[in-house]
Design a protein around this motif. Structure first.
Motif, PDB file in Angstrom:
ATOM      1  N   LEU A 107       0.777  -1.126  -0.059  1.00 33.37           N
ATOM      2  CA  LEU A 107      -0.049   0.084  -0.008  1.00 33.37           C
ATOM      3  C   LEU A 107       1.053   1.266  -0.022  1.00 33.37           C
ATOM      4  CD1 LEU A 107      -2.939  -0.900   2.497  1.00 33.37           C
ATOM      5  CD2 LEU A 107      -3.006  -0.822   0.014  1.00 33.37           C
ATOM      6  N   GLY A 108       2.286   1.184   0.352  1.00 26.54           N
ATOM      7  CA  GLY A 108       3.167   2.214   0.554  1.00 26.54           C
ATOM      8  C   GLY A 108       3.308   2.790  -0.779  1.00 26.54           C
ATOM      9  N   ARG A 109       3.112   2.017  -2.046  1.00 21.92           N
ATOM     10  CA  ARG A 109       3.483   2.281  -3.330  1.00 21.92           C
ATOM     11  C   ARG A 109       2.281   3.039  -4.055  1.00 21.92           C
ATOM     12  NH1 ARG A 109       7.977   3.353  -4.057  1.00 21.92           N
ATOM     13  NH2 ARG A 109       7.797   3.161  -6.517  1.00 21.92           N
ATOM     14  N   VAL A 110       1.104   2.828  -3.447  1.00 17.89           N
ATOM     15  CA  VAL A 110      -0.081   3.622  -4.178  1.00 17.89           C
ATOM     16  C   VAL A 110       0.344   4.951  -4.731  1.00 17.89           C
ATOM     17  CG1 VAL A 110      -2.233   4.348  -3.637  1.00 17.89           C
ATOM     18  CG2 VAL A 110      -1.793   2.126  -2.780  1.00 17.89           C
ATOM     19  N   PRO A 111       0.726   5.991  -3.917  1.00 17.26           N
ATOM     20  CA  PRO A 111       1.129   7.272  -4.460  1.00 17.26           C
ATOM     21  C   PRO A 111       1.913   7.371  -5.763  1.00 17.26           C
ATOM     22  CG  PRO A 111       1.490   7.301  -2.151  1.00 17.26           C
ATOM     23  CD  PRO A 111       1.441   5.851  -2.493  1.00 17.26           C
ATOM     24  N   HIS A 112       2.741   6.100  -5.861  1.00 21.76           N
ATOM     25  CA  HIS A 112       3.622   6.205  -7.076  1.00 21.76           C
ATOM     26  C   HIS A 112       2.858   5.332  -8.491  1.00 21.76           C
ATOM     27  CE1 HIS A 112       6.580   7.775  -4.542  1.00 21.76           C
ATOM     28  NE2 HIS A 112       6.569   6.868  -3.621  1.00 21.76           N
ATOM     29  N   LEU A 113       1.803   4.688  -8.317  1.00 16.74           N
ATOM     30  CA  LEU A 113       1.356   4.040  -9.228  1.00 16.74           C
ATOM     31  C   LEU A 113       0.756   4.745 -10.268  1.00 16.74           C
ATOM     32  CD1 LEU A 113      -0.636   1.190  -7.126  1.00 16.74           C
ATOM     33  CD2 LEU A 113       1.839   1.093  -7.978  1.00 16.74           C
ATOM     34  N   GLY A 114       0.914   4.199 -11.399  1.00 13.04           N
ATOM     35  CA  GLY A 114       0.536   4.904 -12.832  1.00 13.04           C
ATOM     36  C   GLY A 114      -0.887   5.206 -12.833  1.00 13.04           C
ATOM     37  N   ARG A 115      -1.375   5.567 -13.921  1.00 13.53           N
ATOM     38  CA  ARG A 115      -2.930   5.798 -14.447  1.00 13.53           C
ATOM     39  C   ARG A 115      -3.853   4.775 -13.969  1.00 13.53           C
ATOM     40  NH1 ARG A 115      -5.324   8.737 -19.797  1.00 13.53           N
ATOM     41  NH2 ARG A 115      -7.424   8.990 -18.972  1.00 13.53           N
ATOM     42  N   TRP A 116      -3.427   3.359 -14.219  1.00 10.24           N
ATOM     43  CA  TRP A 116      -4.249   2.487 -14.168  1.00 10.24           C
ATOM     44  C   TRP A 116      -3.853   1.576 -13.060  1.00 10.24           C
ATOM     45  CZ3 TRP A 116      -7.654   3.422 -17.709  1.00 10.24           C
ATOM     46  CH2 TRP A 116      -7.480   4.125 -18.803  1.00 10.24           C
ATOM     47  N   GLY A 117      -3.200   2.266 -12.143  1.00 19.23           N
ATOM     48  CA  GLY A 117      -3.040   1.507 -10.887  1.00 19.23           C
ATOM     49  C   GLY A 117      -2.162   0.318 -10.870  1.00 19.23           C
ATOM     50  N   ALA A 118      -1.410  -0.178 -11.839  1.00 18.41           N
ATOM     51  CA  ALA A 118      -0.904  -1.231 -11.635  1.00 18.41           C
ATOM     52  C   ALA A 118       0.573  -1.279 -11.325  1.00 18.41           C
ATOM     53  CB  ALA A 118      -0.753  -2.012 -13.256  1.00 18.41           C
ATOM     54  N   ALA A 119       1.063  -2.319 -10.508  1.00 25.16           N
ATOM     55  CA  ALA A 119       2.377  -2.212  -9.797  1.00 25.16           C
ATOM     56  C   ALA A 119       3.269  -2.620 -10.959  1.00 25.16           C
ATOM     57  CB  ALA A 119       2.431  -3.037  -8.531  1.00 25.16           C
ATOM     58  N   GLY A 120       4.546  -2.436 -11.162  1.00 25.97           N
ATOM     59  CA  GLY A 120       5.458  -2.962 -11.833  1.00 25.97           C
ATOM     60  C   GLY A 120       6.741  -3.150 -11.063  1.00 25.97           C
ATOM     61  N   ALA A 121       7.837  -3.787 -11.863  1.00 26.72           N
ATOM     62  CA  ALA A 121       8.822  -4.322 -11.138  1.00 26.72           C
ATOM     63  C   ALA A 121       9.677  -3.524  -9.867  1.00 26.72           C
ATOM     64  CB  ALA A 121       9.888  -4.746 -12.160  1.00 26.72           C
ATOM     65  N   SER A 122       9.532  -2.056 -10.481  1.00 31.58           N
ATOM     66  CA  SER A 122      10.223  -1.352  -9.414  1.00 31.58           C
ATOM     67  C   SER A 122       9.349  -1.064  -7.956  1.00 31.58           C
ATOM     68  CB  SER A 122      10.532   0.254 -10.136  1.00 31.58           C
ATOM     69  OG  SER A 122       9.023   0.945 -10.288  1.00 31.58           O
ATOM     70  N   ASP A 123       7.899  -1.158  -8.328  1.00 31.07           N
ATOM     71  CA  ASP A 123       7.338  -1.325  -7.121  1.00 31.07           C
ATOM     72  C   ASP A 123       7.461  -2.407  -6.165  1.00 31.07           C
ATOM     73  OD1 ASP A 123       5.850   1.281  -7.609  1.00 31.07           O
ATOM     74  OD2 ASP A 123       5.060   0.082  -9.392  1.00 31.07           O
ATOM     75  N   ASP A 124       7.602  -3.786  -6.902  1.00 34.86           N
ATOM     76  CA  ASP A 124       7.937  -4.876  -6.188  1.00 34.86           C
ATOM     77  C   ASP A 124       9.050  -4.995  -5.664  1.00 34.86           C
ATOM     78  OD1 ASP A 124       5.507  -5.832  -7.120  1.00 34.86           O
ATOM     79  OD2 ASP A 124       6.131  -6.979  -8.763  1.00 34.86           O
ATOM     80  N   ALA A 125      10.325  -4.335  -6.217  1.00 32.94           N
ATOM     81  CA  ALA A 125      11.343  -4.233  -5.545  1.00 32.94           C
ATOM     82  C   ALA A 125      11.287  -3.520  -4.492  1.00 32.94           C
ATOM     83  CB  ALA A 125      12.491  -3.646  -6.523  1.00 32.94           C
ATOM     84  N   ALA A 126      10.938  -2.227  -4.239  1.00 33.09           N
ATOM     85  CA  ALA A 126      10.601  -1.374  -3.219  1.00 33.09           C
ATOM     86  C   ALA A 126       9.919  -2.104  -2.030  1.00 33.09           C
ATOM     87  CB  ALA A 126       9.882  -0.240  -3.518  1.00 33.09           C
ATOM     88  N   VAL A 127       8.893  -3.052  -2.306  1.00 37.78           N
ATOM     89  CA  VAL A 127       8.222  -3.652  -1.149  1.00 37.78           C
ATOM     90  C   VAL A 127       9.222  -4.629  -0.660  1.00 37.78           C
ATOM     91  CG1 VAL A 127       6.395  -5.402  -0.868  1.00 37.78           C
ATOM     92  CG2 VAL A 127       6.121  -3.423  -2.081  1.00 37.78           C
ATOM     93  N   ASP A 128       9.911  -5.492  -1.706  1.00 38.78           N
ATOM     94  CA  ASP A 128      10.947  -6.557  -0.915  1.00 38.78           C
ATOM     95  C   ASP A 128      11.892  -5.929  -0.289  1.00 38.78           C
ATOM     96  OD1 ASP A 128       9.602  -8.672  -2.377  1.00 38.78           O
ATOM     97  OD2 ASP A 128      10.702  -8.353  -4.447  1.00 38.78           O
ATOM     98  N   ARG A 129      12.292  -4.618  -0.647  1.00 37.74           N
ATOM     99  CA  ARG A 129      13.560  -4.066   0.052  1.00 37.74           C
ATOM    100  C   ARG A 129      12.799  -3.529   1.639  1.00 37.74           C
ATOM    101  NH1 ARG A 129      14.551  -1.470  -4.821  1.00 37.74           N
ATOM    102  NH2 ARG A 129      13.515   0.421  -4.023  1.00 37.74           N
ATOM    103  N   ALA A 130      11.616  -3.125   1.517  1.00 35.37           N
ATOM    104  CA  ALA A 130      11.057  -2.656   2.890  1.00 35.37           C
ATOM    105  C   ALA A 130      11.063  -3.911   3.894  1.00 35.37           C
ATOM    106  CB  ALA A 130      10.024  -2.103   2.814  1.00 35.37           C
ATOM    107  N   LEU A 131      10.347  -5.137   3.567  1.00 33.26           N
ATOM    108  CA  LEU A 131      10.214  -6.410   3.966  1.00 33.26           C
ATOM    109  C   LEU A 131      11.501  -6.607   4.710  1.00 33.26           C
ATOM    110  CD1 LEU A 131       7.687  -8.068   1.716  1.00 33.26           C
ATOM    111  CD2 LEU A 131       7.230  -7.320   4.024  1.00 33.26           C
ATOM    112  N   THR A 132      12.684  -6.811   3.747  1.00 33.15           N
ATOM    113  CA  THR A 132      13.942  -7.173   4.284  1.00 33.15           C
ATOM    114  C   THR A 132      14.562  -6.175   5.410  1.00 33.15           C
ATOM    115  OG1 THR A 132      14.506  -8.130   2.137  1.00 33.15           O
ATOM    116  CG2 THR A 132      16.304  -7.640   3.654  1.00 33.15           C
ATOM    117  N   ALA A 133      14.211  -4.825   5.129  1.00 31.77           N
ATOM    118  CA  ALA A 133      15.031  -3.960   6.135  1.00 31.77           C
ATOM    119  C   ALA A 133      14.351  -4.072   7.486  1.00 31.77           C
ATOM    120  CB  ALA A 133      14.690  -2.648   5.638  1.00 31.77           C
TER     121      ALA A 133
END
Length: 263
Positions: A107-133
């Motif tokens: 949900l932290g990626r919501v402000p960065h999602l594009g017009r159609w609200g689909a998450a991309g590879a960079s969003d998945d990577a940001a989530v993975d980094r946060a979970l690991t941190a």
């Protein structure tokens, strides 16, 4: 995140009213990028209200800017900038039920999602980094409802981290955390500041605040009592004046103030 040379947070004459009562009056301070600022003060001093106002969750008057952009107000441009720039970690609550840890952090990626609200590879990577941190990778598929209080707190911090904010606001983030994860969180916040983020955190533990922060903002009766380096701000006289207790200020192992209270 932008570089450390950016201007950071500037708060001038901030006032907040709740239920007809003025809870913050004429608050003025700065929180530079690349630093950790701890907001300290007794219960009812206005610490949480200050963070909520900066995050747009409470109406406020006065001025608050980050990197020259206004934070206060409900205009579309202000709200859009604030949603991408500012992340708030609250003391408790704000977590939807029926979702997994990964879904919550995403949900932290919501402000960065594009017009159609689909998450991309960079969003998945940001989530993975946060979970690991936040030491949550093994809990990624667990329902948030089944986590302990400390694990939920870490998930809330991970959600904010996934947003990749330039201004991170945390309200008593050490609540419910065991000592190991408190120390991990201290290291994480210091690293975020070193990477150029401006970190603003409320804390009750004065020694922890002095250990973590580059500067302290002391709130007392809804106003700023003092702003400065921990060793300059935390004096026995001020501790007595603000908290109404007797405290002795020693020098800790890392040269930071260590506050000891009389029984």
């Amino acid at each position: 995140m932008s570089g450390v040379g950016a201007t950071g947070l500037h708060v001038t004459g901030l006032c907040v009213e709740r239920s007809g009562c003025l809870v913050l009056t004429d608050c003025t301070f700065t929180a530079p990028r690349g630093s950790v600022t701890a907001i300290v003060g007794p219960n009812g001093a206005g610490k949480t209200s200050l963070l909520h106002a900066l995050a747009g969750a409470l109406p406020a008057t006065g001025a608050a800017t980050f990197d020259g952009h206004a934070l206060l107000g409900s205009a579309r441009g202000i709200r859009s900038h604030r949603s991408r720039t500012v992340a708030l970690v609250e003391q408790s609550g704000g977590q939807p039920s029926g979702v997994t840890v990964r879904e919550l952090v995403a949900l932290g990626r919501v402000p960065h999602l594009g017009r159609w609200g689909a998450a991309g590879a960079s969003d998945d990577a940001a989530v993975d980094r946060a979970l690991t941190a936040l030491d949550l990778a093994t809990f990624a598929d667990h329902p948030i409802d089944r986590l302990s209080g400390g694990e939920r707190q870490r998930a809330s911090i991970a959600r904010a981290l996934a947003q990749e904010p330039s201004l991170l606001l945390l309200d008593e983030p050490m609540n419910h955390l065991d000592i190991r994860h408190q120390l991990d969180t201290v290291r994480l916040l210091r690293q975020l500041a070193n990477d150029g983020c401006a970190v603003l955190v409320t804390l009750h533990d004065l020694t922890l605040a002095a250990t973590l922060a580059d500067q302290l903002v002391v709130l007392h009766d809804g106003s700023v009592e003092a702003v400065g380096a921990p060793e300059a701000v935390l004096t026995p006289a001020r501790i007595h004046q603000v908290w109404q207790v007797e405290g002795q200020v020693l020098t800790g192992p890392h040269g930071r103030p260590l506050v000891v209270f009389a029984p």
